[in-house]
Design a protein around this motif. Structure first.
Motif, PDB file in Angstrom:
ATOM      1  N   VAL B 346       0.846  -1.195   0.000  1.00 10.15           N
ATOM      2  CA  VAL B 346       0.000   0.000   0.000  1.00 10.15           C
ATOM      3  C   VAL B 346       0.882   1.246   0.000  1.00 10.15           C
ATOM      4  N   SER B 347       0.312   2.385  -0.359  1.00  7.48           N
ATOM      5  CA  SER B 347       1.026   3.658  -0.339  1.00  7.48           C
ATOM      6  C   SER B 347       0.320   4.615   0.606  1.00  7.48           C
ATOM      7  N   ARG B 348       1.113   5.463   1.248  1.00  7.34           N
ATOM      8  CA  ARG B 348       0.522   6.501   2.087  1.00  7.34           C
ATOM      9  C   ARG B 348       1.351   7.755   1.981  1.00  7.34           C
ATOM     10  N   GLU B 349       0.711   8.889   2.109  1.00  9.28           N
ATOM     11  CA  GLU B 349       1.412  10.164   1.958  1.00  9.28           C
ATOM     12  C   GLU B 349       1.553  10.862   3.296  1.00  9.28           C
ATOM     13  N   HIS B 350       2.696  11.496   3.469  1.00 17.32           N
ATOM     14  CA  HIS B 350       2.934  12.286   4.683  1.00 17.32           C
ATOM     15  C   HIS B 350       3.598  13.597   4.285  1.00 17.32           C
ATOM     16  N   ASP B 351       3.290  14.669   5.023  1.00 17.04           N
ATOM     17  CA  ASP B 351       3.889  15.967   4.705  1.00 17.04           C
ATOM     18  C   ASP B 351       5.389  15.967   4.966  1.00 17.04           C
ATOM     19  N   LEU B 352       5.771  15.228   5.985  1.00 17.82           N
ATOM     20  CA  LEU B 352       7.174  15.242   6.390  1.00 17.82           C
ATOM     21  C   LEU B 352       7.536  13.832   6.860  1.00 17.82           C
ATOM     22  N   VAL B 353       8.709  13.375   6.461  1.00 14.97           N
ATOM     23  CA  VAL B 353       9.148  12.037   6.871  1.00 14.97           C
ATOM     24  C   VAL B 353      10.492  12.154   7.586  1.00 14.97           C
ATOM     25  N   VAL B 354      10.576  11.498   8.745  1.00 17.61           N
ATOM     26  CA  VAL B 354      11.805  11.518   9.542  1.00 17.61           C
ATOM     27  C   VAL B 354      12.441  10.136   9.459  1.00 17.61           C
ATOM     28  N   MET B 355      13.711  10.091   9.090  1.00 14.85           N
ATOM     29  CA  MET B 355      14.413   8.811   9.006  1.00 14.85           C
ATOM     30  C   MET B 355      15.199   8.569  10.291  1.00 14.85           C
ATOM     31  N   SER B 356      14.869   7.485  10.977  1.00 18.21           N
ATOM     32  CA  SER B 356      15.611   7.106  12.182  1.00 18.21           C
ATOM     33  C   SER B 356      16.851   6.343  11.731  1.00 18.21           C
ATOM     34  N   LEU B 357      17.893   7.104  11.427  1.00 17.58           N
ATOM     35  CA  LEU B 357      19.075   6.540  10.772  1.00 17.58           C
ATOM     36  C   LEU B 357      19.957   5.750  11.739  1.00 17.58           C
ATOM     37  N   ALA B 358      20.653   4.784  11.182  1.00 19.86           N
ATOM     38  CA  ALA B 358      21.529   3.925  11.990  1.00 19.86           C
ATOM     39  C   ALA B 358      22.661   4.734  12.622  1.00 19.86           C
ATOM     40  N   MET B 359      23.092   4.281  13.785  1.00 27.91           N
ATOM     41  CA  MET B 359      24.257   4.865  14.435  1.00 27.91           C
ATOM     42  C   MET B 359      25.508   4.147  13.953  1.00 27.91           C
ATOM     43  N   LEU B 360      26.495   4.925  13.545  1.00 26.74           N
ATOM     44  CA  LEU B 360      27.783   4.359  13.136  1.00 26.74           C
ATOM     45  C   LEU B 360      28.858   4.887  14.072  1.00 26.74           C
ATOM     46  N   PRO B 361      29.921   4.108  14.286  1.00 25.52           N
ATOM     47  CA  PRO B 361      30.982   4.627  15.154  1.00 25.52           C
ATOM     48  C   PRO B 361      31.613   5.879  14.552  1.00 25.52           C
ATOM     49  N   ALA B 362      31.930   6.853  15.411  1.00 24.31           N
ATOM     50  CA  ALA B 362      32.523   8.105  14.916  1.00 24.31           C
ATOM     51  C   ALA B 362      34.029   7.963  14.746  1.00 24.31           C
ATOM     52  N   PHE B 363      34.577   6.876  15.240  1.00 21.12           N
ATOM     53  CA  PHE B 363      36.032   6.777  15.310  1.00 21.12           C
ATOM     54  C   PHE B 363      36.410   5.317  15.147  1.00 21.12           C
ATOM     55  N   SER B 364      37.414   5.076  14.310  1.00 21.06           N
ATOM     56  CA  SER B 364      37.908   3.717  14.193  1.00 21.06           C
ATOM     57  C   SER B 364      39.275   3.655  14.859  1.00 21.06           C
ATOM     58  N   PRO B 365      39.403   2.861  15.907  1.00 20.19           N
ATOM     59  CA  PRO B 365      40.642   2.894  16.680  1.00 20.19           C
ATOM     60  C   PRO B 365      41.832   2.315  15.936  1.00 20.19           C
ATOM     61  N   GLU B 366      41.556   1.506  14.939  1.00 18.82           N
ATOM     62  CA  GLU B 366      42.645   0.749  14.347  1.00 18.82           C
ATOM     63  C   GLU B 366      43.752   1.642  13.804  1.00 18.82           C
ATOM     64  N   GLU B 367      44.957   1.235  14.088  1.00 21.19           N
ATOM     65  CA  GLU B 367      46.178   1.943  13.668  1.00 21.19           C
ATOM     66  C   GLU B 367      46.395   3.270  14.375  1.00 21.19           C
ATOM     67  N   ILE B 368      45.484   3.649  15.268  1.00 13.98           N
ATOM     68  CA  ILE B 368      45.700   4.871  16.039  1.00 13.98           C
ATOM     69  C   ILE B 368      45.935   4.502  17.506  1.00 13.98           C
ATOM     70  N   VAL B 369      45.076   3.627  18.002  1.00 18.07           N
ATOM     71  CA  VAL B 369      45.184   3.179  19.384  1.00 18.07           C
ATOM     72  C   VAL B 369      45.359   1.655  19.322  1.00 18.07           C
ATOM     73  N   PRO B 370      46.109   1.063  20.245  1.00 14.55           N
ATOM     74  CA  PRO B 370      46.349  -0.384  20.125  1.00 14.55           C
ATOM     75  C   PRO B 370      45.145  -1.235  20.526  1.00 14.55           C
ATOM     76  N   VAL B 371      43.983  -0.945  20.012  1.00 11.58           N
ATOM     77  CA  VAL B 371      42.809  -1.791  20.239  1.00 11.58           C
ATOM     78  C   VAL B 371      42.110  -1.943  18.895  1.00 11.58           C
ATOM     79  N   SER B 372      41.253  -2.978  18.799  1.00 10.63           N
ATOM     80  CA  SER B 372      40.608  -3.145  17.504  1.00 10.63           C
ATOM     81  C   SER B 372      39.110  -2.926  17.590  1.00 10.63           C
ATOM     82  N   ALA B 373      38.523  -2.780  16.433  1.00 10.92           N
ATOM     83  CA  ALA B 373      37.076  -2.666  16.342  1.00 10.92           C
ATOM     84  C   ALA B 373      36.512  -4.067  16.150  1.00 10.92           C
ATOM     85  N   ALA B 374      35.331  -4.314  16.725  1.00  8.99           N
ATOM     86  CA  ALA B 374      34.668  -5.593  16.506  1.00  8.99           C
ATOM     87  C   ALA B 374      33.995  -5.582  15.136  1.00  8.99           C
ATOM     88  N   ASP B 375      33.326  -6.680  14.769  1.00  9.20           N
ATOM     89  CA  ASP B 375      32.688  -6.765  13.453  1.00  9.20           C
ATOM     90  C   ASP B 375      31.715  -5.621  13.198  1.00  9.20           C
TER      91      ASP B 375
END
Ligand SMILES: Cc1cc2nc3c(=O)[nH]c(=O)nc-3n(C[C@H](O)[C@H](O)[C@H](O)COP(=O)(O)OP(=O)(O)OC[C@H]3O[C@@H](n4cnc5c(N)ncnc54)[C@H](O)[C@@H]3O)c2cc1C
Ligand code: SF4
Ligand code: SF4
Ligand code: SF4
Lengths: 633, 436
Positions: B346-375
């Motif tokens: 089905v289709s529905r119309e809305h005046d405004l749509v808000v996307m609840s976007l995924a959270m991504l890490p802001a920082f990848s520790p690899e090669e900067i700090v001696p710890v790793s990122a998980a999968d």
């Protein structure tokens, strides 16, 4: 003492009105409030800021103090519980006595509850009252009490053991108090923990080893808190140790020749020999951490057939059955009966909705989500499919809440392993009946995933994913006067600002006595509580607010009316003086309630920071303001 | 202020969001010397940019600013903003962090935060602090409760006209400022680098360059709802219309194997419900619809919050819609499979749509700090049960969203645990003694 500290100088009051970014200014005309305040007696400056608590807001106050413009401060903003401390801190940084400060709450008491012109008038009146009182303020000094480098943790589950370990690591001595003869709490009743699949026994053994081998930690099993008094830095506790009886005795009989620290599946970690006779232990402790845990919801007879049908069991019961199963067969066998197919039902005793669910006999409903049962049942489902590939598994759920790190994998894996999901509405829960074509039971449920089509599932076992309930802690709650939320769990001061603290200083919360949590979350909460307790106790001294009763010995005639009226044992007592009996206050125990002030016929008692003269000034100011006479006298 | 010399601390906290500040304050209160290293021009992280926060609905500023101010004024805390961590390693038992101070083009010792430069600057730039809905200048203070209150120049847009220099009462503008390197030495480290939203979701999901007309991100909706937001009320950014129907699309990028993000972002169900509740106050007549996969209201009092929203008339539809395009009037068409009604697509119309976007890490520790990122890309914690904040490297801890999505309450609790982990590590090294 500087001139500013002395409070001797004539009052020069600074009034600072906060917009709270619109929270206040949407309903209160700030400029009018500022203008009226500026016209009040003793007011030297009146200013506004969009966020008084922000750095620029606080700087405004500090600059005025440092420039010598003001020597008393009034901030009109949100509830004092949020930011009184913030502003007192700013005043201290400017070198002034932090108690030359008065707070007017024009958010919770005005803009959030009144709209229209009345809101501005009320805000102006509250500000006038605060200004009136500020003119009468005297500098005060905080009460300093010695802090015992000792903490008591009540509850010996994962939360309590983690907290004890973390407190000891900060150099404190710790008493770990556990009601039963065993450490480990509810985690002892698990086989594997999610999401890592670590064996519960290994986790508990590791933790218990850290606790039992730490010289700073003394474990008191079979013990309950019998008496409690004192204050932060110096709580006096009496523990009652009782030889085990009933179920505990039965559990003890299963330990055989276990050695301390050994884990017994579904029993716990054996810590030491239980006491042979009742005994009392007295402790002086600087802080108390509550880690009394939760209880599993027990379905009343008839809920989903529980208690009526032998084939309806709870998830903890299933976990125990499965731990004894090594697999090998194609199907799960329970009580000698082959289970071809089973259904797990979520949210049993959780997420109850008024009007839909039946309250418990006490009239209570569990409206909360228990947070762990979705993942726990999916974990069980995955394990079932792996060990018994010929047993089909249905998950009947409302929402799948595998929110945590690694938890979503159980959901994905369950789907891959052929677990069948059906979603039910709270108004139309699954119905369980005895008998079926080829099965012990029939479960009927309208499946929302299939447009409400009614499914009839023939199953041999129904497993209820029962939720977490607050433990019945009434004794402890009464003794320690602990706050309890509408959900009946223990209630923190503020979930974001002071998440592990209680209003009474020196008492902290750790783990599921506060709300449902999984084991990692419990370990975090325990660490946070230990950090807070450690920070105050390692200083050796605790500072308390000086808002306590003070006796004018010259006026006191020793009638003792105050001692009788006082609500806090030992806060006020009669002492012998050359002039006869006179009242004396123990500032650390005084709650500052003012009951004694009211009963003293000689007006010999004043409450520091809330004197009768200050009250009069407030009332006068409100009367003057509301009569439209707030101009400079 | 950075100098070429090595600066010594007990703890280095990377990221000055709510988690980092909470950890820093706990450590500082226990007597440890703490450096907070923040890459942004202000501390406060995402939380200071939110409107009101669930489940208590207190205003985010009111809760965050005092923590920011407390950290800024704590005698045991030193803040470093606009700093990039180049690398950190243990050398002779101490962590040595190589840091680059990025230029503000304004001398922090001279700037008094008077904003004269900002008023005078002729260049207008989209203000990302307000969701891009209003403009700021090329020299600016990020927002009114930013800490520190120091101006900075956006060199990408600055025309070098010199107006700011000419009005600055203290001569603080310094167009010649250079990057400066220095070293921070510490015994322990806390990684609290937080998150970013998956802004390239449309690109990843349907190869579209942007979210499209009248489709906004959840953080943009936070700005529309903030009391001191871009329009001071809720309007549709495209044409200024007051929206009559607003929809939320949940799990946009999360729980999505195709996008490589199988995890749940854990806060979006609750903030969508919160935003819907705040909207029902701001726009009492608007229809509010939340399209969801599962409603994950699992925290203390969260389920009750969800049931209240339902009772208030917020509509919950179990579906994962796609954006099918815009109508001439600007409304957005959503298409989805109607599971509950069984009527197919089905289709529905809305005046405004808000996307609840995924959270991504802001920082990848690899090669900067001696710890790793998980999968999942967030910092790996090898002992989630016994030491949930400990990374693979002894003495390095993590908390907040850096260690996986979580809300403010859980971030603060974890920050307490990370601070404790660091304090325990240092106490053990010092022979069981707590901080001096
Ligand atoms: C739209 C939306 C609404 C929300 N609403 C709520 C709500 O109502 N209630 C609630 O509880 N939660 C809410 N949240 C969640 C909340 O934002 C997070 O829980 C919280 O911000 C996490 O804090 P943090 O400190 O871990 O991360 P952040 O806030 O992301 O802070 C991390 C900090 O680290 C800095 N940083 C990153 N990398 C580096 C680096 N390499 N070097 C130095 N510094 C670095 C960043 O600049 C930032 O300042 C919401 C989230 C969103 C997206
Ligand atoms: S975790 Fe799942 S099963 Fe448990 S109460 Fe919450 S939604 Fe229901
Ligand atoms: S750079 Fe100069 S003009 Fe701009 S805010 Fe700082 S002191 Fe004021
Ligand atoms: S919290 Fe809700 S919206 Fe966010 S990813 Fe998880 S299920 Fe989806």
């Amino acid at each position: 003492m500087s001139k500013l500290n002395s409070g001797q100088e004539a009052p020069k009051i600074g009034v600072y009105v906060c917009h709270c970014g619109g929270n206040i200014s949407d309903h209160v005309e700030i400029d009018k409030v500022v203008e009226q305040a500026g016209g009040l007696a003793n007011v030297a400056v009146a200013r506004e800021n969009s966020f008084m608590c922000s750095d620029p807001g606080q700087e405004m106050i500090i600059e005025d103090i440092e420039a010598g413009k003001v020597n008393r401060i009034v901030v009109a903003s949100c509830a004092p519980a949020l930011h009184e401390a913030t502003f007192r801190g700013a005043i201290t940084r400017a070198g002034m006595n932090p108690y030359l400060y008065e707070h007017a709450n024009i958010r919770e008491q005005v803009s959030w509850v009144h709209h229209g012109p009345g809101a501005t008038d009320k805000a102006a009146a509250l500000v006038a009252a605060a200004v009136g009182k500020a003119g009468e303020l005297e500098p005060l000094e905080p009460i300093r009490v010695e802090a015992e480098a000792h903490a008591t943790v009540i509850g010996g589950g994962v939360a309590g053991m983690s907290a004890a370990r973390d407190l000891a690591a900060q150099g404190l001595n710790v008493a770990l108090v556990e009601k039963s003869p065993f450490l480990g709490g509810q985690v002892s009743q698990l086989d594997k923990t999610f999401p890592s699949g670590e064996a519960a026994g290994e986790l508990l053994s590791a933790l218990a080893a850290q606790v039992l081998h730490d010289d700073r930690i003394t474990v008191y099993t079979c013990s309950e808190l019998a008496e409690y008094s004192g204050y932060v830095g110096s709580f006096k506790l009496k523990l009652q140790r009782t030889p085990p009886s009933g179920q505990d005795q039965e559990r003890l009989s299963r330990i055989g020749d276990a050695s301390p620290g050994q884990f017994l599946p579904f029993v716990g970690v054996w810590a030491d020999q239980p006491p042979e006779a009742s005994e009392e232990v007295e402790l002086t402790s600087g802080a108390v951490v509550l880690a009394t845990g939760f209880e599993h919801y027990t379905p009343p007879q008839g809920e989903y057939g529980y208690g009526d049908l032998a084939e309806v069991i709870t998830l903890p019961e299933l976990i125990q059955i499965m731990a004894g199963e090594t697999g090998g067969g194609e199907q799960l066998v329970v009580n000698g009966k082959t289970v071809n197919s089973l259904a797990l039902i979520h949210c049993v005793g959780s997420r109850q909705i008024p009007g839909i669910h039946q309250p418990a006999p006490g009239g209570t409903l569990n409206e909360h989500c228990s947070r762990v049962c979705c993942t726990a049942s999916l974990q069980a489902a995955c394990e079932l499919r792996e060990k018994f590939p010929e047993t089909s598994v249905f998950e009947l759920y409302r929402d799948i809440r595998t929110y945590g790190r690694g938890q979503e994998d159980y959901y994905l894996n369950a789907g891959r392993a052929g677990v069948v999901f059906a979603r039910f509405a709270p108004e139309a829960p699954p119905r369980i009946e005895a008998g079926g074509e080829d099965s012990a039971l029939t479960v009927t449920v309208p499946d929302q995933l299939l447009a409400g089509e009614e499914l009839a599932l023939g199953v041999d076992l129904v497993v209820l994913a029962v939720g977490m309930e607050p433990r019945d802690n009434q004794g402890l709650v009464d003794k320690m006067k602990l706050p309890v939320g509408a959900d009946r769990f223990l209630l923190e001061v503020h979930p974001k600002l002071r998440p592990v603290e209680l209003p009474a200083a020196g008492i902290y919360l750790a783990g599921t006595c506060q709300a449902p949590m999984d084991t990692s979350e419990v370990a975090n909460a325990a660490g946070a509580a230990a950090a807070k307790a450690g920070a105050i106790l390692s200083a050796g001294q605790v500072e308390l607010d000086p808002f306590v009763a003070q006796i004018d010995q010259a006026k006191c005639v020793g009638s003792g009316a105050c001692v009788e009226a006082c609500l806090s044992d030992g806060a006020i007592e009669m002492i012998d003086t050359p002039d006869g009996k006179r009242a004396q206050v123990n500032p650390a125990l005084c709650m500052g309630c003012g009951v004694c002030v009211a009963v003293c016929e000689q007006d010999a008692i004043e409450l520091n920071g809330w004197t009768l003269g200050q009250y009069e000034a407030m009332v006068d100011a409100i009367v003057a303001q509301t009569a439209g006479q707030g101009a400079k006298a | 202020m950075p100098s070429n010399e090595t600066q010594k601390f007990d703890s280095l906290v990377l990221g000055g969001g709510i988690a980092g500040l909470a950890a820093a304050l706990d450590l500082a209160d226990a007597g440890y010397q703490v450096a907070v290293l923040e890459r942004d021009a202000t501390i406060g992280g995402q939380m200071i940019r939110l409107s009101k926060v669930f489940p208590t609905l207190d205003c985010a500023s009111c809760i965050t600013t005092p923590k920011m101010a407390a950290a800024a004024h704590h005698p045991n805390i030193t803040l470093f903003t606009m700093c990039r961590l180049e690398g950190a390693q243990r050398v002779d038992g101490k962590l040595e962090a190589r840091v680059t101070q990025l230029p503000r083009y304004v001398d922090p010792d001279k700037c008094i935060g008077c904003r004269q430069c900002e008023y005078e600057c002729p260049v207008m730039v989209d203000d990302h602090e307000q969701g891009g809905f209003t403009a700021r200048k090329a020299i600016y203070i990020p927002f009114s409760n930013a800490i520190p209150q120091l101006a900075l120049i956006d060199r990408e847009h600055c025309m070098m006209c010199g107006k700011c220099s000419s009005v600055c009462p203290t001569g603080a503008v310094d167009q010649l400022q250079q990057e400066q390197e220095f070293v921070i030495q510490a015994e322990t480290m806390v990684l609290s680098t937080g998150f970013e939203l998956m802004t390239d979701f449309p690109q990843r999901a349907y190869g579209a360059p942007g979210l499209g007309d009248n489709v906004i991100s959840s953080l943009q909706m936070e700005r529309l709802l903030a009391p001191h937001g871009p329009y001071m009320r809720v309007l549709r950014p495209g044409d200024g219309k007051e929206p009559e129907s607003i929809a939320f699309v949940q799990c946009a990028g999360s729980r999505d194997l195709q996008l490589g993000k199988p995890y749940c972002s854990r806060v979006c169900c609750m903030y969508a419900i919160k935003q819907a509740m705040l909207l029902s106050g701001a726009l009492p007549l608007a229809d509010l619809t939340i399209y969801y996969m599962d409603i994950r209201a699992f925290g203390k009092n969260y389920e009750q919050f969800f049931q209240n929203a339902k009772a208030m008339g917020v509509e919950f539809v179990k579906a994962k819609p796609v954006i099918a395009g815009n109508n001439p009037d600007g409304s957005v068409v959503l298409r989805y499979e109607d599971q509950e009604g069984g009527t197919g697509a089905v289709s529905r119309e809305h005046d405004l749509v808000v996307m609840s976007l995924a959270m991504l890490p802001a920082f990848s520790p690899e090669e900067i700090v001696p710890v790793s990122a998980a999968d999942d890309g967030f910092v790996m914690v090898p002992q989630p049960k016994l030491a949930p904040t400990l990374t693979e490297a002894a003495g390095i801890f993590t908390c907040g969203v850096a260690a996986g999505p979580k809300d403010i309450v859980d971030s603060i609790a974890e920050a307490g645990a990370a601070a404790l982990g660091a304090a325990k590590y240092m106490a053990a090294k010092r022979g069981g003694q707590a901080a001096a």
